[in-house]
Scaffold this active site. Structure first.
Site, PDB file in Angstrom:
ATOM      1  N   HIS A 181     -49.710   7.452  48.848  1.00  0.00           N
ATOM      2  CA  HIS A 181     -50.131   6.063  49.092  1.00  0.00           C
ATOM      3  C   HIS A 181     -50.426   5.833  50.566  1.00  0.00           C
ATOM      4  O   HIS A 181     -51.437   5.224  50.917  1.00  0.00           O
ATOM      5  CB  HIS A 181     -49.038   5.077  48.663  1.00  0.00           C
ATOM      6  CG  HIS A 181     -49.187   4.559  47.282  1.00  0.00           C
ATOM      7  ND1 HIS A 181     -50.321   3.906  46.841  1.00  0.00           N
ATOM      8  CD2 HIS A 181     -48.332   4.577  46.228  1.00  0.00           C
ATOM      9  CE1 HIS A 181     -50.160   3.550  45.585  1.00  0.00           C
ATOM     10  NE2 HIS A 181     -48.966   3.951  45.181  1.00  0.00           N
ATOM     11  N   CYS A 235     -47.800   3.564  38.365  1.00  0.00           N
ATOM     12  CA  CYS A 235     -47.851   2.986  39.706  1.00  0.00           C
ATOM     13  C   CYS A 235     -47.851   1.470  39.588  1.00  0.00           C
ATOM     14  O   CYS A 235     -48.515   0.919  38.700  1.00  0.00           O
ATOM     15  CB  CYS A 235     -49.120   3.461  40.414  1.00  0.00           C
ATOM     16  SG  CYS A 235     -49.310   2.847  42.102  1.00  0.00           S
ATOM     17  N   LEU A 236     -47.142   0.812  40.486  1.00  0.00           N
ATOM     18  CA  LEU A 236     -47.124  -0.647  40.470  1.00  0.00           C
ATOM     19  C   LEU A 236     -48.507  -1.230  40.766  1.00  0.00           C
ATOM     20  O   LEU A 236     -48.773  -2.372  40.415  1.00  0.00           O
ATOM     21  CB  LEU A 236     -46.102  -1.174  41.483  1.00  0.00           C
ATOM     22  CG  LEU A 236     -44.650  -0.794  41.185  1.00  0.00           C
ATOM     23  CD1 LEU A 236     -43.740  -1.268  42.304  1.00  0.00           C
ATOM     24  CD2 LEU A 236     -44.206  -1.327  39.839  1.00  0.00           C
ATOM     25  N   HIS A 273     -45.731  10.871  45.543  1.00  0.00           N
ATOM     26  CA  HIS A 273     -46.532   9.702  45.179  1.00  0.00           C
ATOM     27  C   HIS A 273     -46.586   8.704  46.338  1.00  0.00           C
ATOM     28  O   HIS A 273     -47.668   8.216  46.706  1.00  0.00           O
ATOM     29  CB  HIS A 273     -45.909   9.066  43.927  1.00  0.00           C
ATOM     30  CG  HIS A 273     -46.579   7.835  43.441  1.00  0.00           C
ATOM     31  ND1 HIS A 273     -47.346   7.816  42.298  1.00  0.00           N
ATOM     32  CD2 HIS A 273     -46.587   6.563  43.907  1.00  0.00           C
ATOM     33  CE1 HIS A 273     -47.794   6.576  42.089  1.00  0.00           C
ATOM     34  NE2 HIS A 273     -47.340   5.808  43.055  1.00  0.00           N
ATOM     35  N   GLU A 274     -45.422   8.398  46.926  1.00  0.00           N
ATOM     36  CA  GLU A 274     -45.381   7.410  48.005  1.00  0.00           C
ATOM     37  C   GLU A 274     -46.051   7.929  49.272  1.00  0.00           C
ATOM     38  O   GLU A 274     -46.745   7.172  49.964  1.00  0.00           O
ATOM     39  CB  GLU A 274     -43.945   6.954  48.277  1.00  0.00           C
ATOM     40  CG  GLU A 274     -43.244   6.298  47.093  1.00  0.00           C
ATOM     41  CD  GLU A 274     -44.026   5.183  46.414  1.00  0.00           C
ATOM     42  OE1 GLU A 274     -44.826   4.488  47.079  1.00  0.00           O
ATOM     43  OE2 GLU A 274     -43.839   4.996  45.195  1.00  0.00           O
ATOM     44  N   GLN A 281     -49.064  -1.184  49.569  1.00  0.00           N
ATOM     45  CA  GLN A 281     -49.109  -1.835  48.258  1.00  0.00           C
ATOM     46  C   GLN A 281     -48.825  -3.331  48.360  1.00  0.00           C
ATOM     47  O   GLN A 281     -49.089  -4.067  47.408  1.00  0.00           O
ATOM     48  CB  GLN A 281     -48.126  -1.182  47.292  1.00  0.00           C
ATOM     49  CG  GLN A 281     -48.554   0.210  46.868  1.00  0.00           C
ATOM     50  CD  GLN A 281     -47.575   0.797  45.884  1.00  0.00           C
ATOM     51  OE1 GLN A 281     -46.580   1.398  46.267  1.00  0.00           O
ATOM     52  NE2 GLN A 281     -47.862   0.612  44.606  1.00  0.00           N
ATOM     53  N   GLY A 339     -40.404   3.047  43.486  1.00  0.00           N
ATOM     54  CA  GLY A 339     -40.873   3.315  44.837  1.00  0.00           C
ATOM     55  C   GLY A 339     -41.967   2.335  45.187  1.00  0.00           C
ATOM     56  O   GLY A 339     -42.611   1.758  44.294  1.00  0.00           O
TER      57      GLY A 339
END
Length: 171
Positions: free
Chosen positions: A135, A89-90, A131-132, A46, A41
């Site tokens: 963000h 997480c990225l 999670h997204e 990000q 995701g």
């Protein structure tokens, strides 16, 4: 890719109002970035774009693949059983920590043309949806980590090559 400590990750994103070609390019770029980073995701902030958009290519607990995107997503339901599980997480590359999430989530928003969409997820996919959405509200999973895991994550962040912010994990 924005890393923890970058201000863009800690500010709420603006709603999308222009559903034109730039939005199409953004979604394509987000998928390419997510795949290049081996993610499941990715939220627009990000990659430094403060708009309410996320993409996903994520399995659920039954290994069913869920592929798509949501423009102007709203988490309208998070329920079921609260599960504390590993989350990464990225924007915190190489790290993960136990984070509590519900095992069912429903997100409503729009597609690239502005038509309404509804995405429902369970298990790992529900975790991804929550999670997204976080963000896009300026919250990273590290903000949700508690107890000894928070202290451990802070130490790991400080030791990472990208963790130079004084205290990127909010208390």
């Amino acid at each position: 890719m924005s890393l923890l400590g970058d201000r863009s990750l800690h500010a709420p994103c603006e709603p999308v109002t222009d559903f034109g070609p730039a939005l199409h390019r953004l979604v394509e770029d987000m998928f390419a970035t997510m795949y290049a980073a081996d993610g499941v995701g990715l939220a627009a902030n990000q990659i430094g774009v403060a708009q309410r958009v996320f993409v996903y290519d994520c399995p659920d607990d039954e290994d069913v693949r869920h592929l798509g995107y949501v423009v102007n997503p709203r988490l309208v339901e998070a329920g079921g059983v609260e599960v504390r599980g590993p989350e990464g997480c990225l924007s915190l590359p190489g790290l993960e920590a136990p984070t509590s999430r519900f095992d069912r989530a429903v997100v409503e928003g729009a597609d690239l043309s502005g038509a309404a969409v509804r995405v429902e997820g369970t298990g790992f996919f529900a975790r991804c949806l929550q999670h997204e959405c976080d963000h896009l509200d300026g919250v990273v999973y590290a903000d949700r980590v508690t107890g000894w895991a928070k202290s451990r994550l802070r130490r790991a962040i400080r030791k990472s090559p990208w963790g130079s912010a004084p205290d990127p994990v909010r208390a």
